[in-house]
Design an enzyme around this catalytic site. Structure first.
Site, PDB file in Angstrom:
ATOM      1  N   GLY A  90     -24.431 -13.180  60.687  1.00  0.00           N
ATOM      2  CA  GLY A  90     -23.030 -12.793  60.824  1.00  0.00           C
ATOM      3  C   GLY A  90     -22.846 -11.853  61.989  1.00  0.00           C
ATOM      4  O   GLY A  90     -23.739 -11.046  62.295  1.00  0.00           O
ATOM      5  N   PHE A 178     -17.352 -17.490  53.320  1.00  0.00           N
ATOM      6  CA  PHE A 178     -18.199 -18.411  54.082  1.00  0.00           C
ATOM      7  C   PHE A 178     -19.633 -18.481  53.542  1.00  0.00           C
ATOM      8  O   PHE A 178     -20.442 -19.273  54.019  1.00  0.00           O
ATOM      9  CB  PHE A 178     -18.225 -18.008  55.575  1.00  0.00           C
ATOM     10  CG  PHE A 178     -16.854 -17.918  56.195  1.00  0.00           C
ATOM     11  CD1 PHE A 178     -15.946 -18.966  56.075  1.00  0.00           C
ATOM     12  CD2 PHE A 178     -16.453 -16.787  56.895  1.00  0.00           C
ATOM     13  CE1 PHE A 178     -14.675 -18.886  56.640  1.00  0.00           C
ATOM     14  CE2 PHE A 178     -15.189 -16.696  57.468  1.00  0.00           C
ATOM     15  CZ  PHE A 178     -14.295 -17.751  57.338  1.00  0.00           C
ATOM     16  N   LYS A 294     -12.699  -2.477  45.327  1.00  0.00           N
ATOM     17  CA  LYS A 294     -11.868  -1.482  46.047  1.00  0.00           C
ATOM     18  C   LYS A 294     -10.948  -2.187  47.036  1.00  0.00           C
ATOM     19  O   LYS A 294      -9.909  -1.647  47.410  1.00  0.00           O
ATOM     20  CB  LYS A 294     -12.745  -0.395  46.681  1.00  0.00           C
ATOM     21  CG  LYS A 294     -13.783  -0.865  47.699  1.00  0.00           C
ATOM     22  CD  LYS A 294     -13.246  -1.049  49.091  1.00  0.00           C
ATOM     23  CE  LYS A 294     -14.237  -1.696  50.032  1.00  0.00           C
ATOM     24  NZ  LYS A 294     -13.676  -2.082  51.329  1.00  0.00           N
ATOM     25  N   ARG A 359      -8.704  -2.509  56.624  1.00  0.00           N
ATOM     26  CA  ARG A 359      -7.905  -3.677  57.030  1.00  0.00           C
ATOM     27  C   ARG A 359      -7.030  -4.176  55.894  1.00  0.00           C
ATOM     28  O   ARG A 359      -5.910  -4.650  56.120  1.00  0.00           O
ATOM     29  CB  ARG A 359      -8.844  -4.794  57.511  1.00  0.00           C
ATOM     30  CG  ARG A 359      -9.654  -4.389  58.712  1.00  0.00           C
ATOM     31  CD  ARG A 359     -10.734  -5.383  59.041  1.00  0.00           C
ATOM     32  NE  ARG A 359     -11.722  -5.494  57.978  1.00  0.00           N
ATOM     33  CZ  ARG A 359     -12.830  -6.206  58.058  1.00  0.00           C
ATOM     34  NH1 ARG A 359     -13.090  -6.880  59.166  1.00  0.00           N
ATOM     35  NH2 ARG A 359     -13.681  -6.252  57.056  1.00  0.00           N
ATOM     36  N   GLN A 388     -10.728  -8.932  52.863  1.00  0.00           N
ATOM     37  CA  GLN A 388     -11.405  -9.602  51.742  1.00  0.00           C
ATOM     38  C   GLN A 388     -10.683  -9.465  50.404  1.00  0.00           C
ATOM     39  O   GLN A 388     -10.885 -10.248  49.486  1.00  0.00           O
ATOM     40  CB  GLN A 388     -12.832  -9.058  51.617  1.00  0.00           C
ATOM     41  CG  GLN A 388     -13.678  -9.343  52.842  1.00  0.00           C
ATOM     42  CD  GLN A 388     -14.365 -10.691  52.780  1.00  0.00           C
ATOM     43  OE1 GLN A 388     -15.484 -10.811  52.353  1.00  0.00           O
ATOM     44  NE2 GLN A 388     -13.652 -11.726  53.205  1.00  0.00           N
TER      45      GLN A 388
END
Ligand SMILES: NC(=O)c1ccc[n+]([C@@H]2O[C@H](COP(=O)([O-])OP(=O)(O)OC[C@H]3O[C@@H](n4cnc5c(N)ncnc54)[C@H](O)[C@@H]3O)[C@@H](O)[C@H]2O)c1
Ligand SMILES: O=P(O)(O)OC[C@H](O)CO
Length: 440
Positions: A90, A178, A294, A359, A388
Protein backbone atom coordinates in the site's frame (compact mmCIF):
# COMPACT_ATOMS: atom_id res chain seq x y z
CA UNK A 1 13.00 -8.06 41.53
CA UNK A 2 11.35 -6.60 38.47
CA UNK A 3 9.73 -3.87 40.54
CA UNK A 4 13.10 -2.94 42.05
CA UNK A 5 14.70 -2.59 38.65
CA UNK A 6 11.89 -0.42 37.40
CA UNK A 7 12.15 1.74 40.49
CA UNK A 8 15.88 2.19 39.95
CA UNK A 9 15.33 3.31 36.42
CA UNK A 10 12.61 5.65 37.59
CA UNK A 11 14.76 7.13 40.35
CA UNK A 12 17.58 7.81 37.93
CA UNK A 13 15.33 9.31 35.29
CA UNK A 14 13.67 11.49 37.92
CA UNK A 15 16.96 13.34 38.29
CA UNK A 16 17.28 14.10 34.59
CA UNK A 17 13.53 14.40 33.90
CA UNK A 18 11.94 15.86 37.06
CA UNK A 19 8.38 15.51 35.77
CA UNK A 20 8.63 11.96 34.40
CA UNK A 21 6.06 9.42 35.61
CA UNK A 22 6.96 5.91 36.75
CA UNK A 23 5.08 4.38 33.81
CA UNK A 24 6.88 6.58 31.29
CA UNK A 25 10.24 5.98 32.92
CA UNK A 26 9.67 2.29 32.44
CA UNK A 27 8.56 2.78 28.88
CA UNK A 28 11.67 4.83 28.04
CA UNK A 29 13.73 1.65 28.12
CA UNK A 30 12.99 -1.88 27.04
CA UNK A 31 13.14 -4.35 29.93
CA UNK A 32 16.01 -6.24 28.33
CA UNK A 33 18.15 -3.15 28.77
CA UNK A 34 18.56 -4.00 32.46
CA UNK A 35 20.23 -7.39 32.32
CA UNK A 36 21.77 -8.27 35.71
CA UNK A 37 25.12 -9.29 34.16
CA UNK A 38 25.61 -5.83 32.68
CA UNK A 39 27.25 -2.85 34.45
CA UNK A 40 24.94 -0.93 36.76
CA UNK A 41 22.20 0.87 34.91
CA UNK A 42 23.34 4.38 35.82
CA UNK A 43 26.83 3.75 34.40
CA UNK A 44 25.31 2.36 31.22
CA UNK A 45 23.05 5.36 30.87
CA UNK A 46 25.83 7.87 31.56
CA UNK A 47 28.16 6.28 29.02
CA UNK A 48 25.34 6.12 26.50
CA UNK A 49 24.56 9.79 27.03
CA UNK A 50 28.24 10.72 26.72
CA UNK A 51 28.52 8.70 23.53
CA UNK A 52 25.39 10.34 22.21
CA UNK A 53 26.62 13.86 23.01
CA UNK A 54 30.02 13.09 21.42
CA UNK A 55 28.25 11.71 18.39
CA UNK A 56 26.11 14.84 18.13
CA UNK A 57 29.09 17.17 18.49
CA UNK A 58 31.07 15.18 15.94
CA UNK A 59 28.25 14.96 13.40
CA UNK A 60 26.61 18.34 13.96
CA UNK A 61 23.35 16.43 14.54
CA UNK A 62 20.41 18.81 15.11
CA UNK A 63 18.29 16.12 16.76
CA UNK A 64 18.05 16.84 20.49
CA UNK A 65 16.45 13.63 21.77
CA UNK A 66 18.82 12.48 24.54
CA UNK A 67 17.31 9.01 24.87
CA UNK A 68 16.87 6.61 22.01
CA UNK A 69 15.05 3.50 23.11
CA UNK A 70 15.67 1.71 19.85
CA UNK A 71 19.42 2.30 20.00
CA UNK A 72 19.48 0.81 23.49
CA UNK A 73 17.54 -2.21 22.36
CA UNK A 74 19.48 -2.74 19.18
CA UNK A 75 22.84 -2.73 20.94
CA UNK A 76 21.90 -5.99 22.69
CA UNK A 77 20.12 -7.60 19.76
CA UNK A 78 21.97 -10.44 18.06
CA UNK A 79 20.19 -11.93 15.12
CA UNK A 80 20.57 -15.67 14.58
CA UNK A 81 19.31 -15.55 11.01
CA UNK A 82 19.45 -13.40 7.86
CA UNK A 83 18.18 -9.84 8.35
CA UNK A 84 14.40 -9.53 8.00
CA UNK A 85 13.17 -8.27 4.65
CA UNK A 86 10.13 -5.97 4.71
CA UNK A 87 7.41 -5.20 2.18
CA UNK A 88 4.75 -2.56 2.70
CA UNK A 89 1.57 -3.35 0.77
CA UNK A 90 0.00 0.00 0.00
CA UNK A 91 1.18 3.50 -0.82
CA UNK A 92 -1.60 5.88 0.16
CA UNK A 93 -1.39 8.63 2.74
CA UNK A 94 -0.66 6.27 5.67
CA UNK A 95 0.91 3.51 3.57
CA UNK A 96 3.64 5.86 2.32
CA UNK A 97 4.15 7.38 5.77
CA UNK A 98 4.63 4.01 7.45
CA UNK A 99 6.91 2.88 4.61
CA UNK A 100 9.03 5.99 5.30
CA UNK A 101 9.17 5.18 9.04
CA UNK A 102 10.21 1.59 8.30
CA UNK A 103 12.80 2.50 5.67
CA UNK A 104 14.44 4.94 8.11
CA UNK A 105 14.72 2.12 10.64
CA UNK A 106 15.92 -0.56 8.25
CA UNK A 107 18.71 1.77 7.12
CA UNK A 108 19.64 2.41 10.75
CA UNK A 109 19.51 -1.24 11.90
CA UNK A 110 20.94 -3.00 8.87
CA UNK A 111 22.16 -5.96 10.96
CA UNK A 112 18.53 -6.67 11.87
CA UNK A 113 16.71 -5.64 8.72
CA UNK A 114 17.51 -5.72 5.03
CA UNK A 115 17.85 -1.98 4.32
CA UNK A 116 15.84 -2.10 1.10
CA UNK A 117 12.10 -1.81 1.74
CA UNK A 118 9.66 -2.58 -1.05
CA UNK A 119 6.39 -0.66 -1.23
CA UNK A 120 3.65 -2.06 -3.44
CA UNK A 121 1.94 0.70 -5.41
CA UNK A 122 -1.51 0.44 -6.97
CA UNK A 123 -0.07 2.22 -9.96
CA UNK A 124 -1.70 5.10 -11.74
CA UNK A 125 -0.77 7.84 -14.16
CA UNK A 126 0.13 11.28 -12.90
CA UNK A 127 0.11 13.29 -16.12
CA UNK A 128 1.97 10.96 -18.46
CA UNK A 129 4.20 9.42 -15.78
CA UNK A 130 3.61 6.35 -13.59
CA UNK A 131 3.33 7.15 -9.88
CA UNK A 132 5.78 4.29 -9.24
CA UNK A 133 8.43 5.90 -11.45
CA UNK A 134 7.93 9.27 -9.80
CA UNK A 135 8.43 7.72 -6.34
CA UNK A 136 11.58 5.91 -7.46
CA UNK A 137 13.16 8.88 -9.19
CA UNK A 138 11.97 11.93 -7.26
CA UNK A 139 11.52 10.07 -3.96
CA UNK A 140 8.16 11.68 -3.22
CA UNK A 141 4.63 10.32 -3.45
CA UNK A 142 3.32 13.40 -5.18
CA UNK A 143 -0.33 12.30 -5.08
CA UNK A 144 -0.87 10.72 -1.65
CA UNK A 145 1.88 12.29 0.47
CA UNK A 146 3.06 15.40 -1.38
CA UNK A 147 6.11 17.44 -0.35
CA UNK A 148 7.53 14.72 1.91
CA UNK A 149 10.97 13.38 1.02
CA UNK A 150 11.19 9.60 1.14
CA UNK A 151 14.31 7.58 1.96
CA UNK A 152 16.15 6.30 -1.12
CA UNK A 153 16.13 2.74 0.26
CA UNK A 154 12.33 2.73 -0.16
CA UNK A 155 11.60 1.16 -3.55
CA UNK A 156 8.16 1.43 -5.14
CA UNK A 157 7.00 -1.67 -7.00
CA UNK A 158 3.79 -1.90 -9.05
CA UNK A 159 3.91 -5.74 -9.23
CA UNK A 160 2.25 -7.16 -6.10
CA UNK A 161 3.79 -10.63 -6.27
CA UNK A 162 7.22 -9.29 -7.19
CA UNK A 163 7.06 -6.81 -4.31
CA UNK A 164 6.62 -9.56 -1.70
CA UNK A 165 9.33 -11.86 -3.10
CA UNK A 166 11.64 -12.92 -0.27
CA UNK A 167 9.78 -10.79 2.29
CA UNK A 168 9.76 -11.96 5.92
CA UNK A 169 7.40 -9.26 7.20
CA UNK A 170 4.40 -7.95 5.26
CA UNK A 171 2.97 -4.64 6.44
CA UNK A 172 -0.56 -4.23 5.07
CA UNK A 173 -1.55 -0.59 4.63
CA UNK A 174 -4.37 -0.01 2.14
CA UNK A 175 -7.96 1.20 2.55
CA UNK A 176 -9.63 -1.90 4.00
CA UNK A 177 -12.22 -2.33 1.24
CA UNK A 178 -9.36 -3.41 -1.07
CA UNK A 179 -7.95 -6.05 1.28
CA UNK A 180 -10.00 -9.07 0.05
CA UNK A 181 -8.82 -8.55 -3.53
CA UNK A 182 -5.18 -8.16 -2.45
CA UNK A 183 -5.30 -11.23 -0.22
CA UNK A 184 -6.84 -13.26 -3.04
CA UNK A 185 -3.89 -12.39 -5.30
CA UNK A 186 -1.42 -13.30 -2.55
CA UNK A 187 -2.91 -16.72 -1.78
CA UNK A 188 -0.41 -19.50 -2.45
CA UNK A 189 2.50 -17.06 -2.64
CA UNK A 190 3.19 -16.38 1.05
CA UNK A 191 5.37 -18.82 3.01
CA UNK A 192 4.09 -19.88 6.47
CA UNK A 193 7.17 -18.40 8.25
CA UNK A 194 6.19 -14.92 7.03
CA UNK A 195 4.71 -12.58 9.66
CA UNK A 196 2.36 -9.66 9.05
CA UNK A 197 1.16 -6.42 10.59
CA UNK A 198 -2.09 -4.75 9.57
CA UNK A 199 -2.18 -0.94 9.74
CA UNK A 200 -5.72 -0.92 8.33
CA UNK A 201 -8.74 0.41 10.18
CA UNK A 202 -12.01 -1.41 9.56
CA UNK A 203 -13.59 -4.87 9.69
CA UNK A 204 -14.16 -7.71 7.29
CA UNK A 205 -17.78 -8.83 7.18
CA UNK A 206 -18.24 -12.24 5.60
CA UNK A 207 -19.30 -15.80 6.23
CA UNK A 208 -17.48 -15.74 9.59
CA UNK A 209 -19.42 -12.69 10.75
CA UNK A 210 -17.55 -9.59 11.81
CA UNK A 211 -13.81 -10.26 11.67
CA UNK A 212 -10.69 -8.35 12.62
CA UNK A 213 -8.58 -7.61 9.55
CA UNK A 214 -5.55 -9.24 11.20
CA UNK A 215 -7.57 -12.45 11.73
CA UNK A 216 -8.76 -12.24 8.14
CA UNK A 217 -5.14 -12.07 6.92
CA UNK A 218 -4.20 -15.02 9.15
CA UNK A 219 -7.16 -17.10 7.97
CA UNK A 220 -6.69 -16.36 4.28
CA UNK A 221 -2.89 -16.45 4.07
CA UNK A 222 -1.96 -18.77 6.94
CA UNK A 223 0.46 -16.27 8.52
CA UNK A 224 0.52 -14.70 11.98
CA UNK A 225 -0.73 -11.12 11.80
CA UNK A 226 -0.66 -8.34 14.38
CA UNK A 227 -1.81 -4.73 14.11
CA UNK A 228 -0.55 -1.16 14.38
CA UNK A 229 -2.99 1.54 15.37
CA UNK A 230 -2.78 4.85 17.18
CA UNK A 231 -3.47 8.56 17.25
CA UNK A 232 -1.66 9.01 13.98
CA UNK A 233 -2.84 11.49 11.40
CA UNK A 234 -0.47 10.59 8.57
CA UNK A 235 0.48 14.14 7.49
CA UNK A 236 1.74 14.89 11.03
CA UNK A 237 3.73 11.66 11.32
CA UNK A 238 5.16 12.22 7.83
CA UNK A 239 6.40 15.66 8.95
CA UNK A 240 7.98 13.93 11.94
CA UNK A 241 5.86 15.72 14.51
CA UNK A 242 6.00 13.68 17.70
CA UNK A 243 3.23 11.14 18.29
CA UNK A 244 2.64 7.73 19.84
CA UNK A 245 1.29 4.50 18.45
CA UNK A 246 0.41 1.00 19.60
CA UNK A 247 1.58 -2.21 17.97
CA UNK A 248 -0.12 -5.43 19.04
CA UNK A 249 1.22 -8.87 18.26
CA UNK A 250 0.81 -12.35 19.71
CA UNK A 251 3.57 -14.88 19.27
CA UNK A 252 2.42 -17.71 17.00
CA UNK A 253 2.54 -21.40 17.97
CA UNK A 254 5.48 -21.92 15.58
CA UNK A 255 7.49 -19.00 17.05
CA UNK A 256 11.15 -19.76 16.27
CA UNK A 257 12.70 -17.99 19.26
CA UNK A 258 14.46 -14.72 20.05
CA UNK A 259 16.79 -13.52 17.33
CA UNK A 260 15.20 -15.88 14.83
CA UNK A 261 11.63 -14.68 14.55
CA UNK A 262 9.44 -11.60 14.75
CA UNK A 263 8.54 -10.65 18.31
CA UNK A 264 7.82 -7.51 20.33
CA UNK A 265 11.47 -6.37 20.27
CA UNK A 266 11.76 -6.72 16.51
CA UNK A 267 8.50 -4.86 15.99
CA UNK A 268 9.61 -2.05 18.24
CA UNK A 269 12.84 -1.70 16.25
CA UNK A 270 10.89 -1.73 13.02
CA UNK A 271 8.38 0.99 13.88
CA UNK A 272 9.83 3.12 16.69
CA UNK A 273 11.31 6.49 15.76
CA UNK A 274 12.29 9.44 17.95
CA UNK A 275 9.18 11.19 16.61
CA UNK A 276 6.98 8.04 16.60
CA UNK A 277 6.92 6.33 19.96
CA UNK A 278 5.78 2.74 19.91
CA UNK A 279 4.29 0.68 22.71
CA UNK A 280 4.01 -3.03 21.89
CA UNK A 281 1.26 -5.07 23.56
CA UNK A 282 -0.66 -8.32 23.00
CA UNK A 283 -4.18 -6.97 22.59
CA UNK A 284 -4.63 -7.13 18.81
CA UNK A 285 -8.42 -7.16 19.11
CA UNK A 286 -8.58 -4.10 21.39
CA UNK A 287 -6.49 -1.84 19.19
CA UNK A 288 -8.19 -3.03 16.00
CA UNK A 289 -11.72 -2.46 17.31
CA UNK A 290 -10.84 0.99 18.62
CA UNK A 291 -9.16 1.92 15.32
CA UNK A 292 -12.09 0.78 13.19
CA UNK A 293 -14.95 2.23 15.23
CA UNK A 294 -13.50 5.66 16.02
CA UNK A 295 -13.99 6.43 12.32
CA UNK A 296 -17.76 6.03 12.76
CA UNK A 297 -17.72 8.33 15.79
CA UNK A 298 -15.66 10.85 13.78
CA UNK A 299 -18.41 11.06 11.16
CA UNK A 300 -20.88 12.02 13.90
CA UNK A 301 -18.43 14.67 15.16
CA UNK A 302 -18.21 15.99 11.60
CA UNK A 303 -21.99 16.34 11.47
CA UNK A 304 -21.85 18.26 14.77
CA UNK A 305 -19.10 20.52 13.44
CA UNK A 306 -20.91 21.14 10.16
CA UNK A 307 -24.12 21.98 12.00
CA UNK A 308 -22.19 24.44 14.18
CA UNK A 309 -23.22 22.81 17.45
CA UNK A 310 -19.86 23.42 19.13
CA UNK A 311 -17.34 21.66 21.33
CA UNK A 312 -19.74 20.50 24.05
CA UNK A 313 -21.76 18.55 21.52
CA UNK A 314 -18.61 17.05 20.00
CA UNK A 315 -17.41 15.95 23.45
CA UNK A 316 -20.81 14.36 24.12
CA UNK A 317 -20.56 12.39 20.86
CA UNK A 318 -17.04 11.22 21.75
CA UNK A 319 -18.17 10.15 25.23
CA UNK A 320 -21.06 8.14 23.84
CA UNK A 321 -18.89 6.80 21.04
CA UNK A 322 -16.23 5.54 23.42
CA UNK A 323 -18.95 3.72 25.36
CA UNK A 324 -20.25 2.02 22.23
CA UNK A 325 -16.71 1.10 21.13
CA UNK A 326 -16.01 -0.60 24.46
CA UNK A 327 -19.40 -2.31 24.46
CA UNK A 328 -18.82 -3.62 20.92
CA UNK A 329 -15.43 -4.99 21.95
CA UNK A 330 -16.75 -6.72 25.05
CA UNK A 331 -19.76 -8.15 23.23
CA UNK A 332 -18.13 -9.52 20.08
CA UNK A 333 -14.41 -9.78 20.94
CA UNK A 334 -14.28 -10.72 24.63
CA UNK A 335 -10.54 -11.32 24.32
CA UNK A 336 -10.04 -7.54 23.97
CA UNK A 337 -9.07 -5.67 27.13
CA UNK A 338 -11.04 -2.65 28.36
CA UNK A 339 -7.87 -0.90 29.59
CA UNK A 340 -6.51 -0.83 26.02
CA UNK A 341 -9.20 1.73 25.14
CA UNK A 342 -8.04 4.28 27.69
CA UNK A 343 -4.36 3.39 28.23
CA UNK A 344 -3.15 3.03 24.66
CA UNK A 345 -2.65 5.52 21.87
CA UNK A 346 -4.88 3.25 19.78
CA UNK A 347 -7.78 3.87 22.18
CA UNK A 348 -9.18 7.17 23.33
CA UNK A 349 -6.20 9.17 22.00
CA UNK A 350 -6.95 8.03 18.45
CA UNK A 351 -10.63 8.86 18.98
CA UNK A 352 -9.70 12.40 20.03
CA UNK A 353 -7.24 13.08 17.20
CA UNK A 354 -9.53 11.65 14.51
CA UNK A 355 -12.52 13.60 15.80
CA UNK A 356 -10.40 16.78 15.81
CA UNK A 357 -8.72 16.70 12.42
CA UNK A 358 -9.18 13.45 10.51
CA UNK A 359 -10.55 12.86 7.04
CA UNK A 360 -13.80 11.33 8.34
CA UNK A 361 -14.62 14.47 10.27
CA UNK A 362 -13.81 16.63 7.23
CA UNK A 363 -16.06 14.58 4.96
CA UNK A 364 -18.97 14.67 7.42
CA UNK A 365 -18.56 18.41 8.03
CA UNK A 366 -18.69 18.98 4.28
CA UNK A 367 -21.83 16.81 4.04
CA UNK A 368 -23.50 18.95 6.69
CA UNK A 369 -22.51 22.21 5.04
CA UNK A 370 -23.29 21.29 1.43
CA UNK A 371 -25.99 18.62 1.64
CA UNK A 372 -23.82 16.34 -0.51
CA UNK A 373 -23.64 12.57 0.01
CA UNK A 374 -20.75 10.93 1.83
CA UNK A 375 -19.31 9.49 -1.37
CA UNK A 376 -19.56 12.82 -3.20
CA UNK A 377 -17.87 14.57 -0.26
CA UNK A 378 -15.09 11.95 -0.15
CA UNK A 379 -14.47 12.29 -3.86
CA UNK A 380 -14.45 16.09 -3.86
CA UNK A 381 -12.30 16.52 -0.75
CA UNK A 382 -9.83 13.66 -0.58
CA UNK A 383 -8.17 13.36 -4.02
CA UNK A 384 -8.40 9.54 -4.10
CA UNK A 385 -7.97 8.96 -0.35
CA UNK A 386 -10.56 7.10 1.67
CA UNK A 387 -12.68 8.06 4.69
CA UNK A 388 -12.99 4.58 6.16
CA UNK A 389 -15.93 5.42 8.45
CA UNK A 390 -18.29 5.49 5.46
CA UNK A 391 -17.80 1.78 4.83
CA UNK A 392 -17.28 0.83 8.47
CA UNK A 393 -20.62 2.27 9.61
CA UNK A 394 -22.32 0.06 6.99
CA UNK A 395 -20.37 -3.03 8.09
CA UNK A 396 -21.26 -2.34 11.71
CA UNK A 397 -24.94 -1.76 10.88
CA UNK A 398 -25.19 -4.97 8.86
CA UNK A 399 -23.55 -6.99 11.60
CA UNK A 400 -25.73 -5.48 14.36
CA UNK A 401 -28.82 -6.03 12.24
CA UNK A 402 -27.88 -9.69 11.81
CA UNK A 403 -27.58 -9.92 15.60
CA UNK A 404 -30.80 -7.87 16.09
CA UNK A 405 -28.83 -5.46 18.25
CA UNK A 406 -28.99 -2.15 16.38
CA UNK A 407 -30.94 -0.51 19.23
CA UNK A 408 -28.05 -1.25 21.63
CA UNK A 409 -25.74 1.06 19.62
CA UNK A 410 -27.77 4.25 18.99
CA UNK A 411 -24.81 6.38 17.87
CA UNK A 412 -23.43 3.86 15.37
CA UNK A 413 -26.95 3.32 14.06
CA UNK A 414 -27.67 7.07 13.78
CA UNK A 415 -24.50 7.58 11.73
CA UNK A 416 -25.49 4.73 9.41
CA UNK A 417 -29.01 6.13 8.95
CA UNK A 418 -27.72 9.64 8.18
CA UNK A 419 -25.09 8.40 5.71
CA UNK A 420 -27.17 5.78 3.90
CA UNK A 421 -30.85 6.59 4.47
CA UNK A 422 -30.94 10.39 4.33
CA UNK A 423 -32.08 10.70 7.94
CA UNK A 424 -31.77 14.36 8.99
CA UNK A 425 -28.64 15.35 10.93
CA UNK A 426 -30.85 17.61 13.05
CA UNK A 427 -32.38 14.42 14.50
CA UNK A 428 -29.04 13.15 15.85
CA UNK A 429 -29.55 14.34 19.48
CA UNK A 430 -32.97 12.71 19.60
CA UNK A 431 -31.68 9.47 18.09
CA UNK A 432 -28.98 9.08 20.71
CA UNK A 433 -30.93 10.36 23.71
CA UNK A 434 -30.63 8.00 26.67
CA UNK A 435 -34.20 7.81 27.98
CA UNK A 436 -34.62 6.74 31.59
CA UNK A 437 -38.44 6.99 31.52
CA UNK A 438 -40.30 3.73 31.09
CA UNK A 439 -43.61 3.65 29.19
CA UNK A 440 -46.67 2.87 31.31
N1 LIG B 1 -4.14 8.47 6.46
C1 LIG B 1 -4.08 8.42 7.78
O1 LIG B 1 -3.90 9.43 8.47
C2 LIG B 1 -4.20 7.08 8.47
C3 LIG B 1 -3.65 6.95 9.75
C4 LIG B 1 -3.76 5.75 10.41
C5 LIG B 1 -4.40 4.69 9.78
N2 LIG B 1 -4.92 4.83 8.55
C6 LIG B 1 -5.55 3.66 7.94
O2 LIG B 1 -4.62 3.08 7.03
C7 LIG B 1 -5.30 2.46 5.93
C8 LIG B 1 -4.70 2.96 4.65
O3 LIG B 1 -4.96 4.35 4.55
P1 LIG B 1 -4.16 5.32 3.57
O4 LIG B 1 -4.32 6.68 4.17
O5 LIG B 1 -2.78 4.84 3.32
O6 LIG B 1 -4.95 5.18 2.20
P2 LIG B 1 -5.62 6.35 1.36
O7 LIG B 1 -6.86 6.78 2.03
O8 LIG B 1 -4.60 7.39 1.07
O9 LIG B 1 -6.07 5.62 0.02
C9 LIG B 1 -5.43 5.78 -1.20
C10 LIG B 1 -4.70 4.52 -1.58
O10 LIG B 1 -5.62 3.52 -2.04
C11 LIG B 1 -5.09 2.97 -3.23
N3 LIG B 1 -6.10 2.34 -4.06
C12 LIG B 1 -7.08 2.93 -4.80
N4 LIG B 1 -7.79 1.98 -5.44
C13 LIG B 1 -7.27 0.78 -5.10
C14 LIG B 1 -7.57 -0.57 -5.43
N5 LIG B 1 -8.60 -0.88 -6.23
N6 LIG B 1 -6.82 -1.55 -4.88
C15 LIG B 1 -5.81 -1.26 -4.05
N7 LIG B 1 -5.47 -0.01 -3.71
C16 LIG B 1 -6.19 1.00 -4.21
C17 LIG B 1 -4.45 4.16 -3.91
O11 LIG B 1 -3.58 3.73 -4.91
C18 LIG B 1 -3.75 4.79 -2.74
O12 LIG B 1 -2.52 4.16 -2.51
C19 LIG B 1 -6.78 2.79 6.12
O13 LIG B 1 -7.45 1.69 6.68
C20 LIG B 1 -6.78 3.96 7.10
O14 LIG B 1 -7.92 4.02 7.93
C21 LIG B 1 -4.82 6.00 7.87
O1 LIG C 1 -8.00 10.81 8.66
P1 LIG C 1 -8.80 9.67 9.24
O2 LIG C 1 -10.15 10.13 9.73
O3 LIG C 1 -8.86 8.52 8.29
O4 LIG C 1 -8.02 9.19 10.53
C1 LIG C 1 -6.67 8.90 10.37
C2 LIG C 1 -6.12 8.05 11.47
O5 LIG C 1 -6.86 6.87 11.62
C3 LIG C 1 -5.93 8.78 12.76
O6 LIG C 1 -5.20 7.97 13.65
Amino acid sequence: MLAVRRLTRYTFLKRTHPVISARRAYRYFPLSFTCSRRPPLQIQLRSKMTAHINHKQHNGDQDDHPFRRTDSAVSIMHLKREPFKITVIGSGNWGTTIAKVIAENTALHSHIFNPEVRMWVFDEKIGDENLTDIINTRHQNVKYLPKIDLPHNLVADPDLLHSIKGADILVFNIPHQFLPNIVKQLQGHVAPHVRAISCLKGFELGSKGVQLLSSYVTDELGVQCGALSGANLAPEVAKEHWSETTVAYQLPKDYQGEGKDVDHKILKLLFHRPYFHVNVIDDVAGISIAGALKNVVALACGFVEGMGWGNNASAAIQRLGLGEIIKFGRMFFPESKVETYYQESAGVADLITTCSGGRNVKVATYMAKTGKSALEAEKELLNGQSAQGIITCKEVHEWLQTCELTQEYPLFEAVYQIVYNNVRMEDLPEMIEELDIEDE
